[in-house]
Design a protein around this motif. Structure first.
Motif, PDB file in Angstrom:
ATOM      1  N   THR A  44       0.852  -1.180   0.000  1.00  0.00           N
ATOM      2  CA  THR A  44       0.000   0.000   0.000  1.00  0.00           C
ATOM      3  C   THR A  44       0.890   1.232   0.000  1.00  0.00           C
ATOM      4  N   ARG A  45       0.526   2.198  -0.825  1.00  0.00           N
ATOM      5  CA  ARG A  45       1.327   3.402  -0.994  1.00  0.00           C
ATOM      6  C   ARG A  45       0.681   4.556  -0.242  1.00  0.00           C
ATOM      7  N   PHE A  46       1.519   5.363   0.401  1.00  0.00           N
ATOM      8  CA  PHE A  46       1.043   6.546   1.110  1.00  0.00           C
ATOM      9  C   PHE A  46       1.848   7.762   0.670  1.00  0.00           C
ATOM     10  N   GLU A  47       1.144   8.862   0.420  1.00  0.00           N
ATOM     11  CA  GLU A  47       1.828  10.131   0.195  1.00  0.00           C
ATOM     12  C   GLU A  47       2.507  10.540   1.502  1.00  0.00           C
ATOM     13  N   ILE A  48       3.688  11.120   1.395  1.00  0.00           N
ATOM     14  CA  ILE A  48       4.385  11.508   2.625  1.00  0.00           C
ATOM     15  C   ILE A  48       3.930  12.900   3.057  1.00  0.00           C
ATOM     16  N   GLY A  49       3.901  13.101   4.365  1.00  0.00           N
ATOM     17  CA  GLY A  49       3.510  14.392   4.911  1.00  0.00           C
ATOM     18  C   GLY A  49       4.679  15.357   5.008  1.00  0.00           C
ATOM     19  N   ASP A  50       4.367  16.613   5.231  1.00  0.00           N
ATOM     20  CA  ASP A  50       5.405  17.632   5.389  1.00  0.00           C
ATOM     21  C   ASP A  50       6.288  17.302   6.588  1.00  0.00           C
ATOM     22  N   GLY A  51       7.579  17.342   6.377  1.00  0.00           N
ATOM     23  CA  GLY A  51       8.504  17.098   7.474  1.00  0.00           C
ATOM     24  C   GLY A  51       8.662  15.648   7.857  1.00  0.00           C
ATOM     25  N   THR A 105      14.903   2.093  -2.771  1.00  0.00           N
ATOM     26  CA  THR A 105      14.082   1.990  -1.568  1.00  0.00           C
ATOM     27  C   THR A 105      14.957   2.186  -0.341  1.00  0.00           C
ATOM     28  N   LEU A 106      14.526   3.088   0.535  1.00  0.00           N
ATOM     29  CA  LEU A 106      15.259   3.416   1.757  1.00  0.00           C
ATOM     30  C   LEU A 106      14.453   3.011   2.975  1.00  0.00           C
ATOM     31  N   GLU A 107      15.165   2.645   4.029  1.00  0.00           N
ATOM     32  CA  GLU A 107      14.532   2.410   5.327  1.00  0.00           C
ATOM     33  C   GLU A 107      14.866   3.587   6.238  1.00  0.00           C
ATOM     34  N   LEU A 108      13.834   4.139   6.839  1.00  0.00           N
ATOM     35  CA  LEU A 108      14.015   5.260   7.758  1.00  0.00           C
ATOM     36  C   LEU A 108      14.088   4.741   9.189  1.00  0.00           C
ATOM     37  N   LYS A 109      15.159   5.131   9.870  1.00  0.00           N
ATOM     38  CA  LYS A 109      15.289   4.845  11.296  1.00  0.00           C
ATOM     39  C   LYS A 109      15.149   6.171  12.027  1.00  0.00           C
ATOM     40  N   ASP A 110      14.005   6.330  12.676  1.00  0.00           N
ATOM     41  CA  ASP A 110      13.635   7.607  13.283  1.00  0.00           C
ATOM     42  C   ASP A 110      13.734   7.494  14.802  1.00  0.00           C
ATOM     43  N   ALA A 122      31.562  12.654 -12.097  1.00  0.00           N
ATOM     44  CA  ALA A 122      30.820  12.578 -10.837  1.00  0.00           C
ATOM     45  C   ALA A 122      29.508  13.349 -10.977  1.00  0.00           C
ATOM     46  N   TYR A 123      28.450  12.782 -10.420  1.00  0.00           N
ATOM     47  CA  TYR A 123      27.177  13.508 -10.380  1.00  0.00           C
ATOM     48  C   TYR A 123      27.294  14.665  -9.391  1.00  0.00           C
ATOM     49  N   THR A 124      26.620  15.750  -9.719  1.00  0.00           N
ATOM     50  CA  THR A 124      26.692  16.939  -8.857  1.00  0.00           C
ATOM     51  C   THR A 124      25.335  17.344  -8.285  1.00  0.00           C
ATOM     52  N   THR A 125      24.273  17.001  -8.985  1.00  0.00           N
ATOM     53  CA  THR A 125      22.947  17.464  -8.579  1.00  0.00           C
ATOM     54  C   THR A 125      21.954  16.311  -8.541  1.00  0.00           C
ATOM     55  N   ILE A 126      21.186  16.242  -7.454  1.00  0.00           N
ATOM     56  CA  ILE A 126      20.109  15.265  -7.312  1.00  0.00           C
ATOM     57  C   ILE A 126      18.784  16.012  -7.186  1.00  0.00           C
ATOM     58  N   SER A 127      17.802  15.612  -7.979  1.00  0.00           N
ATOM     59  CA  SER A 127      16.455  16.179  -7.875  1.00  0.00           C
ATOM     60  C   SER A 127      15.495  15.060  -7.503  1.00  0.00           C
ATOM     61  N   LEU A 128      14.776  15.234  -6.406  1.00  0.00           N
ATOM     62  CA  LEU A 128      13.815  14.230  -5.963  1.00  0.00           C
ATOM     63  C   LEU A 128      12.511  14.415  -6.738  1.00  0.00           C
ATOM     64  N   LEU A 129      12.123  13.406  -7.501  1.00  0.00           N
ATOM     65  CA  LEU A 129      10.936  13.501  -8.349  1.00  0.00           C
ATOM     66  C   LEU A 129       9.687  13.002  -7.642  1.00  0.00           C
ATOM     67  N   SER A 130       9.820  11.966  -6.850  1.00  0.00           N
ATOM     68  CA  SER A 130       8.683  11.461  -6.069  1.00  0.00           C
ATOM     69  C   SER A 130       9.199  10.634  -4.905  1.00  0.00           C
ATOM     70  N   ILE A 131       8.467  10.667  -3.808  1.00  0.00           N
ATOM     71  CA  ILE A 131       8.774   9.834  -2.648  1.00  0.00           C
ATOM     72  C   ILE A 131       7.451   9.288  -2.123  1.00  0.00           C
ATOM     73  N   TYR A 132       7.375   7.968  -2.024  1.00  0.00           N
ATOM     74  CA  TYR A 132       6.194   7.324  -1.472  1.00  0.00           C
ATOM     75  C   TYR A 132       6.606   6.440  -0.307  1.00  0.00           C
ATOM     76  N   ARG A 133       5.775   6.412   0.688  1.00  0.00           N
ATOM     77  CA  ARG A 133       5.963   5.438   1.762  1.00  0.00           C
ATOM     78  C   ARG A 133       5.245   4.157   1.351  1.00  0.00           C
ATOM     79  N   TYR A 176       9.468   2.226   5.232  1.00  0.00           N
ATOM     80  CA  TYR A 176      10.181   2.178   3.961  1.00  0.00           C
ATOM     81  C   TYR A 176       9.657   3.257   3.021  1.00  0.00           C
ATOM     82  N   TYR A 177      10.597   3.815   2.228  1.00  0.00           N
ATOM     83  CA  TYR A 177      10.248   4.865   1.281  1.00  0.00           C
ATOM     84  C   TYR A 177      10.877   4.550  -0.074  1.00  0.00           C
ATOM     85  N   GLN A 178      10.030   4.616  -1.109  1.00  0.00           N
ATOM     86  CA  GLN A 178      10.541   4.419  -2.464  1.00  0.00           C
ATOM     87  C   GLN A 178      10.747   5.786  -3.102  1.00  0.00           C
TER      88      GLN A 178
END
Length: 703
Positions: free
Chosen positions: A564-571, A659-664, A599-610, A638-640
């Motif tokens: 199941t996909r969730f839009e991420i909230g602010d912050g 895919t990243l795992e967030l340890k908060d 070497a890459y110099t710039t990263i642009s985040l296009l989408s992030i889903y939980r 987890y965030y894609q």
């Protein structure tokens, strides 16, 4: 209550009337198609008999799938005594292993082929017509070589040298000055080149014979016509050792694949083939089929070996201690040991599954291997996707038909992948539809004892849709459809019933591997645990439990489509840390190739889903007795992430996902990668002299 009963009766009547109309329409369209495609009446009759014999059984079993039950059954009859197949014993079709898609832990989304968010990226294409010179003087067709009067030709077989998987050589030439049937020539190779010139071009000095002059012209590329053809000589029936009945099921296996199409894309672009295979042949489509890795390698290696790439011997190009692919235990080797004739073919040698990133094979991997043919022919293509007067894909389909005809009574295992048309433009798959349909119909005499798998390797993500969640899910859900012949239903009804019960379950390439191993190792079917010694997978001839998850099936969270996909909230996440993490990792992978990769110099985040596995949501709601929402946090989150990367040497963005795992914690957030970084778009240049593994992450200095 009476009104409710009346309503239910009317609903059931409408339902069965609809089914009847659909079946009648399918038969009507089938009859029209067979006439248009010029299929002989005997083959049409066989297909129609198959449809009638199997249709009622399959529809009954599919209706049962949504009804939980406590006793194992065959059809609608309890499994008792001899009706239970001797290999299977008690199947265990109970409330824990049966039920509809809604009862499963892993629930894949269903996509309508014509009504989703990416339909606009497909366009209607005209039929592929290969240009033919007005007057061809020579050629090959229907087992006969044609040579016009006053013309001469050199006939040479195309061979593969030992230990050289990307080189071809030609046999000593045979001079032809007239038309001849190939049976007269007693050809014993699979592939041939025919080089022809008018006799007037062979006039030379007295000491120079026509054969020698023609050889020189062929070597210098000065021939007037050049043709390539495939031919498999007929073999005496029963020449191969037949696997005994207590060891093997008596069926051929044909795996026919198309590259880079999802389930939905196949239905959209090849509607005639899909309809015929699904509704006329009544094949089982596995709607929950899920990839386990990236690209064609991630699809075919697990299917053919039962293991993913990380568990294989090192076979990548330019890697230390790298080996040929022969060191892997591929499925066709097991079939060969059981007396099967074997064939492997792909139509695009530069992107071949086992050669693009790997060493290829030291020895010819199967008895019939099509790579040498394409290597020889690729520099003589008359136009894109054509070789002479025929589309390239037609050569492969004809080769398969020759293979099945040559080994009339011997058992056969063949795998053929059509990849070139869909490498860069999915819409071109439309060129395959009529030819694949005709091929399947022409194969009808062999379908009486052949298990056929129609599949795709993976979906492709167009650059413009890289952030679409629907496209991402479709890319993880290729087509997997299996046809079982009537005799299989008659002799092994419990196995067929189990396979049909799995149509809506989570299925992986590992499962297809174990299913195909069961064909040639039937004692495996008597094991109480249906799995072999492999880490993942089980045979589809046993019911898959409804509580199966991606984790238990061997599908990493990055590739799992039943989340199941969730839009991420602010912050919710620290975007700057995400950028830093992926930028550092990307540049680390190319740090030893700075002479080729900037070497890459710039990263642009296009989408992030939980992303949250469905079973975790179900467990949470059952335990907490409350609805799982976007704000609900678990111990593992987890965030894609889809992102673009640019360097100082290129204005073109390279697209990736990870895919990243967030340890908060109370004090900070930290991220770890739980998947490899996956390239979404193809590199824009081929000029980088780096390994295929590296070029996926390389911003090439030379454009």
């Amino acid at each position: 209550m009476a009104n409710q009963r009346s309503f239910c009766c009317r609903t059931k009547i409408r339902f069965f009337l609809t089914l009847t109309l659909v079946a009648a329409a399918a038969l009507f369209l089938f009859n029209i198609a067979t006439q248009i495609l010029d299929i002989p009446p005997s083959r049409r009759d066989f297909i129609q008999r198959e449809y009638e014999d199997r249709g009622e059984i399959i529809r009954k079993w599919r209706k049962e799938k949504s009804q939980p039950r406590n006793k194992p059954v065959i059809g609608a009859v309890p499994c008792k005594g001899k009706k239970c197949n001797k290999f299977m014993g008690v199947l265990g079709l109970d409330k824990n292993s049966e039920g509809g898609a809604s009862a499963q832990h892993c629930r894949h989304p269903l996509f309508l082929p014509q009504n989703d968010s990416i339909s606009s990226y497909f366009s209607k294409r005209p039929p592929l017509k290969c240009k033919v010179p007005e007057e061809l003087q020579c050629g090959y067709s229907g087992g006969k070589i044609t040579v016009a009067a006053d013309w001469s030709c050199l006939l040479q077989a195309i061979n593969r040298p030992d230990s050289k998987d990307s080189v071809v050589e030609y046999t000593s030439p045979q001079l032809l000055t007239r038309s001849v049937d190939v049976q007269e020539l007693k050809l014993d190779k699979d592939f041939y080149r025919l080089s022809c010139v008018p006799n007037k071009h062979l006039v030379g000095t007295e000491s120079q014979k026509p054969l020698g002059k023609l050889e020189m012209m062929v070597a210098d590329g000065e021939t007037s016509e050049q043709h390539f053809f495939t031919h498999i000589s007929s073999y005496p029936d029963g020449e191969l050792d037949l696997c005994p009945s207590d060891k093997c099921l008596p069926y051929n296996v044909l795996i026919l694949g198309v590259g880079s199409l999802s389930q939905a894309s196949f239905r959209r672009l090849l509607p005639k083939t899909y309809d015929y295979f699904t509704n006329t042949l009544l094949s089982s489509q596995f709607t929950g089929y899920n990839v386990v890795g990236d690209g064609a390698t991630g699809a075919l290696l697990p299917l053919l070996t039962g293991l993913d790439e990380s568990h294989q011997v090192e076979a990548r190009i330019n890697k230390e201690h790298s080996h040929y692919m022969d060191r892997m235990e591929l499925l066709w080797n097991a079939y060969d040991r059981q007396g099967y004739a074997t064939l492997y073919a792909e139509d695009h040698p530069s992107s071949n599954t086992f050669n693009e990133r790997f060493q290829g094979f030291e020895r010819t991997p199967t008895a019939h291997y099509m790579r040498p043919f394409w290597l020889a022919a690729e520099s003589h293509l008359s136009q894109e996707f054509c070789l002479g007067e025929k589309p390239k894909h037609q050569y492969m389909l004809d080769y398969l038909l020759d293979f099945f005809s040559a080994y009339k009574k011997d058992r056969k295992f063949a795998i053929a992948m059509l990849k070139e048309l869909t490498q860069t433009d999915l819409s071109l798959a439309q060129h395959l539809d009529d030819d694949l349909l005709k091929f399947l119909m022409t194969m009808s005499p062999f379908l009486q004892n052949t298990l056929v798998i129609l599949m795709t390797d993976h979906g492709l993500i167009p650059d413009q849709t890289a952030t679409s969640w629907q496209v991402k899910v479709q890319a993880r859900m290729p087509l997997m459809s299996i046809y079982l012949p009537q005799s299989f239903f008659n002799d092994h009804s419990d196995l067929a019933h189990a396979l049909i019960s799995n149509e809506d379950k989570l299925v992986t390439p590992y499962d297809i591997h174990h299913t195909l191993k069961d064909i040639i190792d039937t004692p495996r079917l008597s094991f109480s645990d249906p799995r072999d010694k492999g880490k993942f997978g089980q045979s589809l001839f046993r019911p898959i439990p409804v509580d199966r998850t991606c984790e238990s099936a061997g599908v990493d969270i990055h590739w799992c489509a039943c989340h199941t996909r969730f839009e991420i909230g602010d912050g919710e996440i620290d975007r700057s840390k995400v950028k830093e993490k992926v930028l550092t990792k990307l540049n680390e992978m190319t740090s030893s190739h700075r002479d080729h990769c900037a070497a890459y110099t710039t990263i642009s985040l296009l989408s992030i889903y939980r992303v949250v596995p469905n079973e975790q949501i179900a467990e949470y709601e059952a335990l907490k007795n409350e609805k799982f929402t976007a704000e609900t946090k678990l111990d593992q989150n987890y965030y894609q992430v889809t992102f673009s990367a640019t360097s100082s040497v290129s204005d073109v963005s390279d697209l990736y996902e990870v895919t990243l795992e967030l340890k908060d914690t109370v004090f900070s957030q930290s991220y770890s990668m739980v998947s490899e970084i996956v390239r979404l778009n193809k590199p824009k240049t081929k000029s980088c002299s780096v390994d295929k593994d590296i070029i996926r992450y390389c911003s090439c200095l030379t454009l």
